[in-house]
Write an enzyme that holds these catalytic residues in place. Structure first.
Site, PDB file in Angstrom:
ATOM      1  N   LYS A 186      35.792  49.434  49.733  1.00  0.00           N
ATOM      2  CA  LYS A 186      34.944  48.232  49.794  1.00  0.00           C
ATOM      3  C   LYS A 186      35.715  47.131  49.067  1.00  0.00           C
ATOM      4  O   LYS A 186      35.729  47.067  47.837  1.00  0.00           O
ATOM      5  CB  LYS A 186      33.619  48.502  49.095  1.00  0.00           C
ATOM      6  CG  LYS A 186      32.426  47.718  49.602  1.00  0.00           C
ATOM      7  CD  LYS A 186      32.548  46.224  49.568  1.00  0.00           C
ATOM      8  CE  LYS A 186      32.290  45.622  48.205  1.00  0.00           C
ATOM      9  NZ  LYS A 186      32.553  44.157  48.174  1.00  0.00           N
ATOM     10  N   GLU A 262      38.917  50.261  36.068  1.00  0.00           N
ATOM     11  CA  GLU A 262      39.830  49.290  35.448  1.00  0.00           C
ATOM     12  C   GLU A 262      39.070  47.974  35.318  1.00  0.00           C
ATOM     13  O   GLU A 262      38.732  47.348  36.323  1.00  0.00           O
ATOM     14  CB  GLU A 262      41.112  49.115  36.256  1.00  0.00           C
ATOM     15  CG  GLU A 262      42.126  48.313  35.447  1.00  0.00           C
ATOM     16  CD  GLU A 262      43.457  48.087  36.144  1.00  0.00           C
ATOM     17  OE1 GLU A 262      43.883  48.967  36.916  1.00  0.00           O
ATOM     18  OE2 GLU A 262      44.052  47.019  35.925  1.00  0.00           O
ATOM     19  N   CYS A 296      43.970  40.867  35.291  1.00  0.00           N
ATOM     20  CA  CYS A 296      43.357  41.651  34.214  1.00  0.00           C
ATOM     21  C   CYS A 296      44.333  41.836  33.051  1.00  0.00           C
ATOM     22  O   CYS A 296      43.898  42.015  31.923  1.00  0.00           O
ATOM     23  CB  CYS A 296      42.842  42.979  34.731  1.00  0.00           C
ATOM     24  SG  CYS A 296      44.057  43.927  35.616  1.00  0.00           S
ATOM     25  N   GLU A 394      36.808  37.242  28.260  1.00  0.00           N
ATOM     26  CA  GLU A 394      37.817  37.195  29.323  1.00  0.00           C
ATOM     27  C   GLU A 394      37.504  35.968  30.178  1.00  0.00           C
ATOM     28  O   GLU A 394      36.454  35.914  30.822  1.00  0.00           O
ATOM     29  CB  GLU A 394      37.766  38.458  30.198  1.00  0.00           C
ATOM     30  CG  GLU A 394      38.824  38.422  31.288  1.00  0.00           C
ATOM     31  CD  GLU A 394      38.787  39.628  32.226  1.00  0.00           C
ATOM     32  OE1 GLU A 394      37.723  39.924  32.791  1.00  0.00           O
ATOM     33  OE2 GLU A 394      39.839  40.268  32.390  1.00  0.00           O
TER      34      GLU A 394
HETATM   35  O1  TXE Z   1      33.747  40.679  39.762  1.00  0.00           O
HETATM   36  P1  TXE Z   1      32.854  41.859  40.288  1.00  0.00           P
HETATM   37  P2  TXE Z   1      33.617  39.132  40.126  1.00  0.00           P
HETATM   38  C1  TXE Z   1      36.343  39.927  35.899  1.00  0.00           C
HETATM   39  C2  TXE Z   1      36.760  38.503  35.600  1.00  0.00           C
HETATM   40  C3  TXE Z   1      35.911  37.698  36.523  1.00  0.00           C
HETATM   41  C4  TXE Z   1      34.639  38.498  36.510  1.00  0.00           C
HETATM   42  C5  TXE Z   1      33.736  38.303  37.688  1.00  0.00           C
HETATM   43  O2  TXE Z   1      36.435  38.205  34.263  1.00  0.00           O
HETATM   44  O3  TXE Z   1      35.682  36.394  36.064  1.00  0.00           O
HETATM   45  O4  TXE Z   1      35.065  39.836  36.468  1.00  0.00           O
HETATM   46  O5  TXE Z   1      34.429  38.516  38.918  1.00  0.00           O
HETATM   47  C6  TXE Z   1      32.081  44.565  43.827  1.00  0.00           C
HETATM   48  N1  TXE Z   1      28.150  47.645  42.726  1.00  0.00           N
HETATM   49  N2  TXE Z   1      37.238  40.600  36.832  1.00  0.00           N
HETATM   50  O6  TXE Z   1      32.223  38.644  40.046  1.00  0.00           O
HETATM   51  O7  TXE Z   1      31.513  41.339  40.667  1.00  0.00           O
HETATM   52  C7  TXE Z   1      32.521  43.253  44.413  1.00  0.00           C
HETATM   53  O8  TXE Z   1      32.053  43.121  45.734  1.00  0.00           O
HETATM   54  C8  TXE Z   1      29.344  47.933  43.228  1.00  0.00           C
HETATM   55  C9  TXE Z   1      38.252  41.427  36.251  1.00  0.00           C
HETATM   56  O9  TXE Z   1      34.278  38.943  41.403  1.00  0.00           O
HETATM   57  O10 TXE Z   1      32.959  42.947  39.315  1.00  0.00           O
HETATM   58  C10 TXE Z   1      34.030  43.377  44.313  1.00  0.00           C
HETATM   59  O11 TXE Z   1      34.490  44.184  45.404  1.00  0.00           O
HETATM   60  N3  TXE Z   1      30.289  47.010  43.473  1.00  0.00           N
HETATM   61  C11 TXE Z   1      38.890  42.315  37.249  1.00  0.00           C
HETATM   62  C12 TXE Z   1      34.223  44.120  43.002  1.00  0.00           C
HETATM   63  O12 TXE Z   1      32.986  44.770  42.739  1.00  0.00           O
HETATM   64  C13 TXE Z   1      30.001  45.732  43.177  1.00  0.00           C
HETATM   65  C14 TXE Z   1      39.079  41.754  38.605  1.00  0.00           C
HETATM   66  C15 TXE Z   1      34.567  43.232  41.806  1.00  0.00           C
HETATM   67  O13 TXE Z   1      33.581  42.238  41.669  1.00  0.00           O
HETATM   68  C16 TXE Z   1      28.747  45.364  42.649  1.00  0.00           C
HETATM   69  C17 TXE Z   1      37.976  40.954  39.058  1.00  0.00           C
HETATM   70  C18 TXE Z   1      27.801  46.386  42.419  1.00  0.00           C
HETATM   71  N4  TXE Z   1      26.598  46.149  41.887  1.00  0.00           N
HETATM   72  C19 TXE Z   1      37.127  40.383  38.162  1.00  0.00           C
HETATM   73  N5  TXE Z   1      28.758  44.028  42.444  1.00  0.00           N
HETATM   74  C20 TXE Z   1      40.129  43.059  36.839  1.00  0.00           C
HETATM   75  N6  TXE Z   1      39.982  44.058  35.972  1.00  0.00           N
HETATM   76  O14 TXE Z   1      41.214  42.792  37.318  1.00  0.00           O
HETATM   77  C21 TXE Z   1      29.957  43.575  42.842  1.00  0.00           C
HETATM   78  N7  TXE Z   1      30.726  44.599  43.296  1.00  0.00           N
END
Ligand code: TXE
Length: 498
Positions: A186, A262, A296, A394
Site C-alpha cells: 500500500k 521505520e 527520516c 521532526e
Molecule cells: O505520514 P503517514 P504522513 C513523518 C513526517 C511527516 C509525518 C506525516 O514527520 O511530516 O510523518 O506524514 C499510510 N493505517 N514521516 O501523514 O500518515 C499512508 O497512506 C495504516 C516520516 O504522510 O504516516 C502512507 O502510505 N496506514 C516517515 C503511510 O502510512 C496508514 C516518512 C505513511 O503516512 C494509516 C513519512 C493508517 N491509519 C512521513 N494512515 C519516515 N520515517 O521516513 C496513513 N497510512
C-alpha cells in the site's frame, strides 16, 4: 536512449493507472488525481481501491505463498528473478525517475541516483537469496542433533510513505522476495505510480502471479485494513510515529502479526572543533537539504563545539545560500519541491514557531516563489534551546536547528536528548572522540566524517521510538523469516515407561 532521458517538461495529460493484482493491472475503480508538486499540473490518476480489493490482493498473495511457486523454489531461482528485475530497472531507469519526480517533486538527477541504489538493492538481495541459511547444533550429545531452519514468514503487508516512494520500496521488496515471502503493498496515496510500475517489471522478470500485489488509496481505509488483516503474517510500515503506534495497536487487536517499523527521526550531526569544518559544513548542508529535508535520516539537529560555532554557522549559511532550489525536472536542480501542500504548511508553521520561540534565524526561512509549485529556502536557526518545538519535533523539511556544546559529555547528552534514535553523524579528526561518541549515541545508523553514505549491504532501522527491526542486507532478509528449531534423535530412545 529512452524517450524519458531528455524529457524536461511535465506531461500534458495525466497518466491513468490500474492497481496491481495477481500479476496484472485491474481497472474500473474510481480514480483520484495527483498533481506535480513542482509544476502544479495533474500527472497521474490512481484507483481508489476498496477493502474488497485489498482482500483479493491478500488472497492472491496467500495462494501464491501456499502453492510453493515462490517459497518452494531454490534461492538460485529466486535470485534469477531478482537479477532480471535489476536489469529491467536499468533499462527503464529514466522512465521510473520521471514519474518519481512528477509525483514527489525531487530533482531528476537525485531520482536517477536513487534508481541506481534500487538496482543495487535487487542485486544484493539476489546474493542474499542464495546464501540464506539456518544453523546447526552438534553440541546436544551424540543422540540428539539440532537444526535451526529459516522459513519465510508468509504474506507480508508493506506500507510505504511519499518521501522516497521507490527507494523505500526497493529497500524492502527484494529482501522480502529473497526470503520467499509474498506481499501486498500500500503506497502513499500521493506517490503510487512507481510502486505500480514495479509490478510490471517483476512480472516481466518472471515473478509468479500473486507474489507482488499493490492496492492504492487512503491510509485511513486501505492502510488501516491491511494492518488489521487477519491473514497478513507480517507488516512493514514506514511513516509517521503516530500511525506507527496505531499499527502496533492493530496488530495486537487482531492476529499479533510480526511488525517492522521505520518511523520518525530528529537526527544529530555533531561537529567537534578539530573537524575539517569545510567538509562538515558541506555534510550538514547536504544532510538537511537533501530531498528538501523530507527524509527520516535528515540531520536536523546541529550540535557544534561552542569554540567554533560562530565560524561554522557562517560557513554553513554561506553554503546553504548556494544550494540550487528549483524545477525538479531541471538537470541542475539540487533541491526540488515540497511534496504536499500539507507538508509545506507544517514546515512553514515550524519556521514561524522557531522565530516566535526566540531562536535566531541565520539563513533561509521563507517560502520561495518560482511561479509554480511549493518551494522553501534551506533554513538554519541558531541559539536553539531545549523546549523549543524546533528542538524536539521532526519537522520533515529543510530546517536545521543548531545547539552549542562545551564538553564531549554534553555533546553526547544533547545527541541522545530525543525520543528518536534513527541516525547520527559525528565529525572529528580524533579517532578516540569519534569512536566514543559513536558508541554512546543511541541511533541505528551512524556516519563518521560522512553523512547518508552506504549501500544496501548495510542494515537500516532505528533505536527508541524510531522503530523496530532492520531492513536491507542479510539482516533485511532474515527479518522476513522465522526460525524453526528441529531436534533429531539419532540413537535408541531412552524409555520413559520402564
Ligand atoms: O505520514 P503517514 P504522513 C513523518 C513526517 C511527516 C509525518 C506525516 O514527520 O511530516 O510523518 O506524514 C499510510 N493505517 N514521516 O501523514 O500518515 C499512508 O497512506 C495504516 C516520516 O504522510 O504516516 C502512507 O502510505 N496506514 C516517515 C503511510 O502510512 C496508514 C516518512 C505513511 O503516512 C494509516 C513519512 C493508517 N491509519 C512521513 N494512515 C519516515 N520515517 O521516513 C496513513 N497510512
Amino acid at each position: 536512449m529512452s524517450q524519458f532521458a531528455n524529457t524536461q517538461t511535465a506531461p500534458t495529460a495525466p497518466r491513468e493507472f490500474g492497481f496491481w493484482l495477481d500479476g496484472a493491472y485491474q481497472g474500473g475503480r474510481e480514480l483520484f488525481e495527483r498533481s506535480s508538486p513542482g509544476h502544479g499540473v495533474p500527472v497521474t490518476l490512481i484507483p481508489k481501491c476498496t477493502v474488497d480489493d485489498l482482500n483479493a490482493a491478500v488472497a492472491a498473495a496467500r495462494r501464491t505463498f501456499e502453492d510453493r511457486s515462490w517459497a518452494g523454489i531454490s534461492g538460485a531461482e529466486r535470485a534469477g528473478v531478482l537479477l532480471r528485475t535489476a536489469q529491467i530497472l536499468r533499462d527503464r531507469r529514466d522512465e521510473i525517475a520521471y514519474w518519481e519526480v512528477l509525483e514527489n517533486g525531487k530533482p531528476i538527477s537525485q531520482a536517477r541516483g536513487e534508481i541506481d541504489h534500487c538496482i543495487a538493492c535487487f542485486e544484493v538481495a539476489a546474493g542474499a537469496a542464495r546464501l540464506l541459511h539456518g544453523d546447526s547444533f552438534n553440541s546436544l550429545g551424540d543422540n540428539l542433533f539440532g537444526m535451526v531452519l529459516r522459513e519465510p514468514v508468509g504474506v507480508v503487508g508493506l506500507i510505504t510513505p511519499w518521501n522516497f516512494p521507490f527507494l523505500i520500496l526497493c529497500e524492502r521488496v527484494p529482501f522480502i522476495l529473497a526470503s520467499g515471502c509474498t506481499m501486498v503493498v500500500k503506497p502513499s496515496e500521493v506517490t503510487s505510480a512507481t510502486t505500480l510500475i514495479l509490478g510490471e517489471i517483476l512480472a516481466d522478470a518472471g515473478l509468479p502471479k500473486g507474489a507482488y500485489n499493490v492496492v492504492t488509496g487512503s491510509g485511513r481505509t486501505i492502510g488501516q485494513a491491511l494492518t488489521e488483516h487477519p491473514d497478513v503474517d507480517m507488516l512493514s510500515f514506514t511513516g509517521s510515529t503516530s500511525v506507527g503506534r496505531s499499527v502496533v495497536h492493530a496488530a495486537a487487536d487482531t492476529n499479533f502479526k510480526k511488525l517492522g517499523l521505520e518511523l520518525g527521526g530528529k537526527n544529530p550531526i555533531i561537529v567537534f572543533a578539530d573537524a575539517d569544518l569545510e567538509d562538515a559544513a558541506d555534510g550538514a548542508a547536504f544532510g538537511i537539504s537533501f530531498n528538501t529535508g523530507q527524509c527520516c535520516v535528515s540531520s536536523s539537529r546541529l550540535i557544534v563545539d561552542r569554540r567554533v560555532a560562530k565560524e561554522f554557522e557562517e560557513i554553513l549559511a554561506r553554503k546553504m545560500k548556494k544550494i540550487v532550489v528549483g524545477d525538479p525536472l531541471d538537470e541542475s536542480t539540487q533541491v526540488g519541491a515540497i511534496t504536499t501542500s500539507q507538508q509545506n504548511e507544517t514546515i512553514m508553521s515550524y519556521i514561524a514557531k522557531g522565530n516566535a520561540e526566540g531562536a535566531r534565524l541565520v539563513t533561509g526561512g521563507s517560502q520561495m516563489d518560482l511561479g509554480k509549485g511549493t518551494y522553501i529556502e534551506p533554513t538554519l536557526f541558531s541559539d536553539v534551546t531545549k523546549g523549543m518545538s524546533i528542538a524536539t519535533d521532526e519537522i520533515f523539511g529543510p530546517v536545521l536547528s543548531s545547539f552549542h556544546f562545551d564538553t564531549t559529555e554534553e555533546a553526547i547528552h544533547l545527541a541522545n536528548d530525543t525520543v528518536y534514535g534513527l541516525a547520527a553523524s559525528v565529525w572529528s579528526k580524533n579517532i578516540d572522540t569519534a569512536l566514543s561518541v559513536t558508541r554512546r549515541v543511541r541511533a541505528g545508523r551512524f556516519w563518521v566524517n560522512c553523512i547518508m553514505a552506504g549501500g544496501p549491504e548495510m542494515p537500516l532501522g532505528g533505536f527508541k521510538q524510531s522503530g523496530w527491526g532492520r531492513e536491507a542486507g542479510v539482516y533485511g532478509v532474515e527479518e522476513y523469516t522465522q526460525v524453526k528449531s528441529v531436534h533429531i534423535d539419532t540413537g535408541k530412545r531412552s524409555h520413559w515407561i520402564k
